[in-house]
Design an enzyme around this catalytic site. Structure first.
Site, mmCIF file in Angstrom:
data_model
loop_
_atom_site.group_PDB
_atom_site.id
_atom_site.type_symbol
_atom_site.label_atom_id
_atom_site.label_comp_id
_atom_site.label_asym_id
_atom_site.label_seq_id
_atom_site.Cartn_x
_atom_site.Cartn_y
_atom_site.Cartn_z
ATOM 1 N N ARG A 125 21.159 -11.165 -6.732
ATOM 2 C CA ARG A 125 20.338 -12.267 -6.231
ATOM 3 C C ARG A 125 20.042 -12.143 -4.735
ATOM 4 O O ARG A 125 19.108 -12.744 -4.220
ATOM 5 C CB ARG A 125 21.017 -13.602 -6.549
ATOM 6 C CG ARG A 125 20.879 -13.987 -8.002
ATOM 7 C CD ARG A 125 21.851 -15.067 -8.408
ATOM 8 N NE ARG A 125 23.199 -14.546 -8.613
ATOM 9 C CZ ARG A 125 24.252 -15.274 -8.957
ATOM 10 N NH1 ARG A 125 24.115 -16.579 -9.109
ATOM 11 N NH2 ARG A 125 25.433 -14.710 -9.138
ATOM 12 N N GLN A 129 36.892 -2.272 -11.305
ATOM 13 C CA GLN A 129 36.238 -2.753 -12.528
ATOM 14 C C GLN A 129 35.097 -1.771 -12.819
ATOM 15 O O GLN A 129 34.122 -1.712 -12.065
ATOM 16 C CB GLN A 129 35.699 -4.172 -12.305
ATOM 17 C CG GLN A 129 35.154 -4.808 -13.563
ATOM 18 C CD GLN A 129 34.472 -6.148 -13.282
ATOM 19 O OE1 GLN A 129 34.176 -6.490 -12.134
ATOM 20 N NE2 GLN A 129 34.192 -6.902 -14.322
ATOM 21 N N ASP A 140 32.758 -14.100 -2.489
ATOM 22 C CA ASP A 140 31.526 -14.659 -1.908
ATOM 23 C C ASP A 140 31.728 -16.113 -1.489
ATOM 24 O O ASP A 140 30.790 -16.880 -1.403
ATOM 25 C CB ASP A 140 30.339 -14.524 -2.879
ATOM 26 C CG ASP A 140 30.499 -15.343 -4.155
ATOM 27 O OD1 ASP A 140 31.592 -15.895 -4.385
ATOM 28 O OD2 ASP A 140 29.516 -15.427 -4.925
ATOM 29 N N GLY A 189 28.559 -23.686 -11.605
ATOM 30 C CA GLY A 189 29.084 -24.112 -12.896
ATOM 31 C C GLY A 189 29.457 -25.588 -12.795
ATOM 32 O O GLY A 189 29.978 -26.031 -11.773
ATOM 33 N N TYR A 220 18.475 -4.488 31.701
ATOM 34 C CA TYR A 220 19.171 -3.834 30.582
ATOM 35 C C TYR A 220 20.252 -2.922 31.142
ATOM 36 O O TYR A 220 19.965 -2.012 31.941
ATOM 37 C CB TYR A 220 18.184 -2.998 29.742
ATOM 38 C CG TYR A 220 18.922 -2.088 28.782
ATOM 39 C CD1 TYR A 220 19.643 -2.613 27.711
ATOM 40 C CD2 TYR A 220 18.944 -0.703 28.966
ATOM 41 C CE1 TYR A 220 20.356 -1.797 26.855
ATOM 42 C CE2 TYR A 220 19.660 0.124 28.106
ATOM 43 C CZ TYR A 220 20.370 -0.431 27.052
ATOM 44 O OH TYR A 220 21.079 0.372 26.210
ATOM 45 N N ALA A 247 16.515 -8.086 39.922
ATOM 46 C CA ALA A 247 15.688 -8.377 38.747
ATOM 47 C C ALA A 247 15.038 -7.114 38.208
ATOM 48 O O ALA A 247 14.569 -6.270 38.976
ATOM 49 C CB ALA A 247 14.617 -9.388 39.134
#
Ligand code: UD1
Ligand code: MG
Length: 424
Positions: free
Chosen positions: A21, A78, A108, A145, A338, A352
């Site tokens: 999903r 599994q 989840d 559920g 940066y 700057a």
């Protein structure tokens, strides 16, 4: 919880499912929540309970998932993903010889809290229940559920949304997926579950009806904070969970003495450290592992990425991006800059628009800026470069070579104008 009881608990974490999903190639349980795979939170929670044994059931892309499973936790595979009941069966096969309570958790469901689990286990053990479910009352129960109760209000089954009729869909009490079982009864009855549902899967939830029909004691404990119940199956639920987890992280930081001007627009990952009296301005992203000292000012619009450490009293102002960089105390980086792969000393002023050009197309190169340097506006530092203490760069310099202590440089490429500068 008394020690005697703690020893009798084993936990099975179900984490074998696909990302159907989510429509993702990444296993669902590895999708990050505030910078950390959602399964990581569940693993932490389980470890903090100190149960006798823990097994994680893996399947889809298990080679990726197992990388985050800590050593003390067993792994069971599994092979065919045929449902949650089958996954529990696989988990139980590793718990051979164990007698006591088996707690089933879903990978989840990362917002669950330790106190809630403790309450569930205490209730289960004190009342000698055969199966205790953690339930929640939701205004919009879609996707979960539904808990079915008989005329005596006893739980008699769980119906999955896909198999529910219109009346059942109206039920607001949902199954969170967290259940505590008496191990013997769980093992003895798992085999009776049949894949008689729309998905043709073996549903663990079907065991509740089997228990009820055998007059085993089934009970439910309602969760108070419905946010904890959130199971993540879709990207929308992931975003919702992220938002709730972010609130928890920000609240904790504020409690510890950090000012966050606007928490909803401040994104701080799990696993960051921020000192007291630091102020974080809006629209700031601080990623996992970043360490920020005391009395700093960060943002607005700052992006501090992995490997960043700020000393005390640093200003990392508007539109600053930093990655893998250490900044010494009282250094000012106030406007759009940066800094990548760098080590900056104390009392430095970064003008700057300063940029470290750290990537040459192949390698990341390192910049070292020593204490008390003054970097002029719009300086580009082409790494690898070392700038000595008290050095000064003129506005618009492109620094391509090391600069000695106290030198003044300017130009493109930058040349030394003055040796020894004002501090010489
Ligand atoms: C499940 C419950 C539902 C509950 C909801 C709560 C079942 C049948 N339904 O539905 O009642 O309201 O959780 O969030 O249990 N998994 C495996 N192997 C499998 C299938 C699933 O390990 O073969 C794992 C998944 O990785 C996941 C967990 O089990 O961590 C739950 O599976 P998921 O498909 O998310 O079940 P839901 O549809 O959410
Ligand atoms: Mg789910």
């Amino acid at each position: 919880m008394p020690k005697r009881i703690k020893k009798e608990i084993a936990v099975i974490i179900l984490a074998a499912g696909k990302s159907t999903r989510m429509k993702s190639e990444l296993p669902k349980v590895l999708h990050p929540l505030c910078g950390r795979p959602m399964l990581g939170y569940v693993l932490d929670l389980v470890t903090s309970l100190k149960p006798a044994q823990v097994v994680a059931v893996l399947g889809y892309k298990q080679e990726l998932v197992r990388k985050i499973i800590p050593k003390g936790i067993k792994i069971a595979i599994q092979k065919k993903l045929s449902g949650t009941a089958d996954a529990v069966k696989v988990g139980l096969s590793v718990l051979r010889g164990f007698k006591g309570t088996v707690l089933v958790l879903y990978g989840d469901n990362p917002l669950l809290k330790k106190e809630t689990l403790k309450k569930l286990l205490d209730y289960h053990l004190e009342n000698n229940v055969d199966a205790t479910l953690l339930t929640a009352q939701l205004k919009t129960p879609a996707g979960y559920g539904r808990i079915m109760r008989d005329k005596y209000f006893s739980i008699c089954g769980i119906v999955e949304e896909k198999d529910a009729d219109e009346v059942q869909k109206d039920i607001k009490e949902i199954n969170t997926g967290i259940m505590a079982f008496k191990k013997e009864k769980l093992s003895a009855n798992l085999g009776s579950i049949r894949p008689n549902n729309r998905k043709k899967e073996y549903y663990l939830t079907d065991i509740i009806e089997i228990f009820a029909k055998k007059n085993y004691l089934v009970d439910g404990l309602k969760i108070q904070d419905t946010g904890e119940a959130l199971g993540i199956n879709t990207r929308a639920e992931l975003a919702k969970a992220n938002c709730l987890m972010q609130k928890t992280i920000n609240d904790k930081l504020m409690q510890e003495g950090v000012t966050i001007i606007d928490p909803p627009s401040t994104f701080i990952d799990f696993g960051t450290k921020i000192g007291k009296d630091t102020v974080i301005y809006p629209f700031t992203v601080i990623q996992r592992g970043v360490k920020i000292g005391k009395r700093c000012f960060v943002g607005p619009f700052a992006h501090l990425r992995e490997g960043v450490g700020l000393g005390d009293g640093v200003v990392a102002g508007n539109f600053i991006e930093m990655v893998r960089s250490r900044i010494g105390s009282k250094t000012l980086i106030k406007h759009f800059s940066y800094l990548g792969d760098s080590s900056v000393g104390a009392n430095v002023n970064i003008g700057a628009g300063t940029v470290t050009a750290n990537f040459d197309g192949k390698n990341k190169n390192y910049t070292v800026i020593k204490d008390n340097v003054n970097i002029g506006s719009d300086t580009v530092i082409v790494a690898p470069v070392r700038i000595g203490k008290f050095a000064v760069t003129g506005a618009g310099s492109v620094v391509t070579r090391n600069i000695p202590d106290k030198a003044v440089v300017a130009g493109v490429p930058a040349r030394i104008l003055k040796q020894g500068g004002k501090h010489g």
